[in-house]
Design a protein around this motif. Sequence first.
Motif, PDB file in Angstrom:
ATOM      1  N   ALA A  47       0.838  -1.207   0.000  1.00 39.26           N
ATOM      2  CA  ALA A  47       0.000   0.000   0.000  1.00 39.26           C
ATOM      3  C   ALA A  47       0.873   1.257   0.000  1.00 39.26           C
ATOM      4  O   ALA A  47       0.565   2.236  -0.687  1.00 39.26           O
ATOM      5  CB  ALA A  47      -0.937  -0.002   1.203  1.00 39.26           C
ATOM      6  N   HIS A  52      -1.058   4.271  -1.426  1.00 34.90           N
ATOM      7  CA  HIS A  52      -2.331   4.154  -0.702  1.00 34.90           C
ATOM      8  C   HIS A  52      -2.171   4.296   0.806  1.00 34.90           C
ATOM      9  O   HIS A  52      -3.158   4.224   1.538  1.00 34.90           O
ATOM     10  CB  HIS A  52      -3.008   2.813  -1.009  1.00 34.90           C
ATOM     11  CG  HIS A  52      -3.349   2.642  -2.452  1.00 34.90           C
ATOM     12  ND1 HIS A  52      -4.215   3.476  -3.130  1.00 34.90           N
ATOM     13  CD2 HIS A  52      -2.919   1.730  -3.362  1.00 34.90           C
ATOM     14  CE1 HIS A  52      -4.302   3.086  -4.388  1.00 34.90           C
ATOM     15  NE2 HIS A  52      -3.531   2.041  -4.555  1.00 34.90           N
ATOM     16  N   TYR A  73      -1.571   0.968   9.454  1.00 37.75           N
ATOM     17  CA  TYR A  73      -2.244   0.062   8.526  1.00 37.75           C
ATOM     18  C   TYR A  73      -2.648  -1.211   9.264  1.00 37.75           C
ATOM     19  O   TYR A  73      -3.765  -1.706   9.130  1.00 37.75           O
ATOM     20  CB  TYR A  73      -1.317  -0.268   7.352  1.00 37.75           C
ATOM     21  CG  TYR A  73      -2.015  -0.996   6.230  1.00 37.75           C
ATOM     22  CD1 TYR A  73      -2.525  -0.293   5.146  1.00 37.75           C
ATOM     23  CD2 TYR A  73      -2.161  -2.374   6.239  1.00 37.75           C
ATOM     24  CE1 TYR A  73      -3.173  -0.944   4.108  1.00 37.75           C
ATOM     25  CE2 TYR A  73      -2.807  -3.037   5.213  1.00 37.75           C
ATOM     26  CZ  TYR A  73      -3.310  -2.315   4.149  1.00 37.75           C
ATOM     27  OH  TYR A  73      -3.955  -2.965   3.130  1.00 37.75           O
ATOM     28  N   ALA A  98      -2.581   8.689   6.338  1.00 39.14           N
ATOM     29  CA  ALA A  98      -3.792   8.436   5.553  1.00 39.14           C
ATOM     30  C   ALA A  98      -3.642   7.081   4.875  1.00 39.14           C
ATOM     31  O   ALA A  98      -2.623   6.806   4.238  1.00 39.14           O
ATOM     32  CB  ALA A  98      -3.992   9.532   4.519  1.00 39.14           C
ATOM     33  N   ILE A  99      -4.656   6.249   5.038  1.00 36.17           N
ATOM     34  CA  ILE A  99      -4.621   4.902   4.487  1.00 36.17           C
ATOM     35  C   ILE A  99      -5.919   4.641   3.739  1.00 36.17           C
ATOM     36  O   ILE A  99      -7.008   4.863   4.270  1.00 36.17           O
ATOM     37  CB  ILE A  99      -4.470   3.854   5.612  1.00 36.17           C
ATOM     38  CG1 ILE A  99      -3.120   4.052   6.314  1.00 36.17           C
ATOM     39  CG2 ILE A  99      -4.615   2.443   5.066  1.00 36.17           C
ATOM     40  CD1 ILE A  99      -2.968   3.235   7.562  1.00 36.17           C
ATOM     41  N   LYS A 100      -5.773   4.191   2.503  1.00 33.11           N
ATOM     42  CA  LYS A 100      -6.941   3.731   1.759  1.00 33.11           C
ATOM     43  C   LYS A 100      -6.996   2.220   1.966  1.00 33.11           C
ATOM     44  O   LYS A 100      -6.105   1.487   1.558  1.00 33.11           O
ATOM     45  CB  LYS A 100      -6.824   4.061   0.277  1.00 33.11           C
ATOM     46  CG  LYS A 100      -8.059   3.664  -0.498  1.00 33.11           C
ATOM     47  CD  LYS A 100      -7.972   4.056  -1.950  1.00 33.11           C
ATOM     48  CE  LYS A 100      -9.246   3.653  -2.657  1.00 33.11           C
ATOM     49  NZ  LYS A 100      -9.170   3.918  -4.091  1.00 33.11           N
ATOM     50  N   TYR A 101      -8.053   1.776   2.658  1.00 27.66           N
ATOM     51  CA  TYR A 101      -8.203   0.358   2.970  1.00 27.66           C
ATOM     52  C   TYR A 101      -9.628  -0.064   2.656  1.00 27.66           C
ATOM     53  O   TYR A 101     -10.582   0.481   3.220  1.00 27.66           O
ATOM     54  CB  TYR A 101      -7.872   0.097   4.454  1.00 27.66           C
ATOM     55  CG  TYR A 101      -7.997  -1.347   4.836  1.00 27.66           C
ATOM     56  CD1 TYR A 101      -7.027  -2.265   4.447  1.00 27.66           C
ATOM     57  CD2 TYR A 101      -9.078  -1.804   5.568  1.00 27.66           C
ATOM     58  CE1 TYR A 101      -7.131  -3.590   4.774  1.00 27.66           C
ATOM     59  CE2 TYR A 101      -9.196  -3.137   5.906  1.00 27.66           C
ATOM     60  CZ  TYR A 101      -8.227  -4.025   5.502  1.00 27.66           C
ATOM     61  OH  TYR A 101      -8.337  -5.361   5.825  1.00 27.66           O
ATOM     62  N   LYS A 102      -9.759  -1.019   1.745  1.00 29.00           N
ATOM     63  CA  LYS A 102     -11.076  -1.531   1.338  1.00 29.00           C
ATOM     64  C   LYS A 102     -12.034  -0.393   0.998  1.00 29.00           C
ATOM     65  O   LYS A 102     -13.116  -0.285   1.560  1.00 29.00           O
ATOM     66  CB  LYS A 102     -11.654  -2.441   2.421  1.00 29.00           C
ATOM     67  CG  LYS A 102     -10.858  -3.710   2.599  1.00 29.00           C
ATOM     68  CD  LYS A 102     -11.562  -4.688   3.498  1.00 29.00           C
ATOM     69  CE  LYS A 102     -10.742  -5.966   3.559  1.00 29.00           C
ATOM     70  NZ  LYS A 102     -11.400  -7.005   4.316  1.00 29.00           N
ATOM     71  N   ASP A 103     -11.598   0.477   0.116  1.00 28.88           N
ATOM     72  CA  ASP A 103     -12.391   1.603  -0.379  1.00 28.88           C
ATOM     73  C   ASP A 103     -12.792   2.614   0.697  1.00 28.88           C
ATOM     74  O   ASP A 103     -13.718   3.389   0.496  1.00 28.88           O
ATOM     75  CB  ASP A 103     -13.651   1.114  -1.125  1.00 28.88           C
ATOM     76  CG  ASP A 103     -13.291   0.355  -2.388  1.00 28.88           C
ATOM     77  OD1 ASP A 103     -12.287   0.730  -3.029  1.00 28.88           O
ATOM     78  OD2 ASP A 103     -13.996  -0.603  -2.727  1.00 28.88           O
ATOM     79  N   GLN A 104     -12.115   2.593   1.824  1.00 30.56           N
ATOM     80  CA  GLN A 104     -12.334   3.598   2.861  1.00 30.56           C
ATOM     81  C   GLN A 104     -11.043   4.386   3.035  1.00 30.56           C
ATOM     82  O   GLN A 104      -9.952   3.826   2.929  1.00 30.56           O
ATOM     83  CB  GLN A 104     -12.673   2.956   4.212  1.00 30.56           C
ATOM     84  CG  GLN A 104     -14.013   2.312   4.283  1.00 30.56           C
ATOM     85  CD  GLN A 104     -14.268   1.815   5.698  1.00 30.56           C
ATOM     86  OE1 GLN A 104     -13.440   1.142   6.286  1.00 30.56           O
ATOM     87  NE2 GLN A 104     -15.415   2.168   6.243  1.00 30.56           N
ATOM     88  N   GLN A 105     -11.172   5.668   3.309  1.00 29.96           N
ATOM     89  CA  GLN A 105     -10.015   6.495   3.618  1.00 29.96           C
ATOM     90  C   GLN A 105      -9.953   6.644   5.139  1.00 29.96           C
ATOM     91  O   GLN A 105     -10.855   7.222   5.738  1.00 29.96           O
ATOM     92  CB  GLN A 105     -10.126   7.870   2.944  1.00 29.96           C
ATOM     93  CG  GLN A 105      -8.887   8.712   3.050  1.00 29.96           C
ATOM     94  CD  GLN A 105      -7.719   8.179   2.232  1.00 29.96           C
ATOM     95  OE1 GLN A 105      -7.883   7.496   1.227  1.00 29.96           O
ATOM     96  NE2 GLN A 105      -6.532   8.475   2.676  1.00 29.96           N
TER      97      GLN A 105
END
Length: 116
Positions: A47, A52, A73, A98-105
């Motif tokens: 990521a 991401h 993460y 900031a982490i994009k995880y499973k379409d969530q920010q």
Amino acid sequence: MHSNVIIGNPSNFSHSSRKEFVEDLPKKVRNTVRGVDLTLINEAITAISEGHATINGKKPTTRIERFIVIASYFKAARTNLHMFFEGAENIQEDFTVAIKYKDQQLVYKFPEAILS
């Protein structure tokens, strides 16, 4: 010409980043790392390499920044199958992860506010 990329083993993956992260874990936690945990750590490193997972709007550049991002993460994605790990602690500098995880920010701010 095709690159030799193996599914499940991203070409951007950094074994040294994983090794550093595990070495920097508290000893009690380090001794409980299993394969499922390593998979999640690998996912966090991927990521980061794909942009991401960032710290203060950029990819982490230092060992400390990488630890904070991977720990964040891990905190975001951890399930009861993973080692018991609360994430980065005692961070005194101002960081925003900031982490994009499973379409969530997801956003984590350090130092974390202590609510009483």
